[in-house]
Design a protein around this motif. Structure first.
Motif: not given
Length: 175
Positions: A142-143, A151-153
């Motif tokens: 959670r936040k 933003d996971v890439e």
């Protein structure tokens, strides 16, 4: 209707559950709790009657939790925990060891990734979905979590083994 003589005794007392366990002989659920007003620890023994090795643990847990004598004490104890304690009690009545009962509980509370869920009836499928939802909620980031990244890439490497299928070699060549 007359007003109560001691109104402070008629207020709904709040109890804070600390530990919950099972006693095998004679069968009983044991709750260690504290009164919200005072910090003194107390123990409540709730006898389990009419429970056999063939009894339904879910139903027994619901009956105990909804029993008017024990309801206010068991507010903070989850139905799942009570159900698990009844499984231990039933295992003891069936002659199982504690380790065997724990292994049975582990099997019932995990989902085998190789199991075909299409072959299950509605009740078993709902049970598996509930287990999957619990695991998802437990693992969800959670936040507020310190390891949360917005933003996971991720770049997944393509394996040659996936591209070497004989039936779609023509489609790979066309791309």
């Amino acid at each position: 209707m007359f007003p109560p003589v001691y109104p402070e005794l008629h207020k709904k007392m709040k109890y804070i559950a600390k530990k919950c366990g099972v006693r095998f002989q004679p069968p009983a659920m044991i709750l260690i709790y504290e009164n919200e007003a005072g910090g003194k620890s107390r123990q409540r023994i709730m006898p389990v009657r009419n429970f056999s090795r063939f009894s339904d643990c879910t139903r027994a847990a619901e009956q105990l939790k909804n029993n008017p004598r024990h309801k206010s004490y068991l507010e903070q104890v989850s139905l799942k925990q009570l159900e698990k304690l009844f499984v231990f009690l039933r295992g003891s009545l069936q002659g199982q060891s504690l380790a065997e009962t724990m292994e049975q509980i582990r099997r019932e509370t995990t989902v085998d990734p190789e199991e075909d869920l299409n072959k299950l009836d509605d009740k078993e499928l709902a049970k598996r979905k509930s287990i999957m939802n619990e695991v998802f909620e437990k693992n969800q980031k959670r936040k507020d979590d310190p390891s949360f990244v917005y933003d996971v890439e991720v770049d997944f490497a393509r394996e040659e083994q996936l591209l070497s299928c004989s039936w779609d070699t023509a489609s790979v060549d066309e791309l």
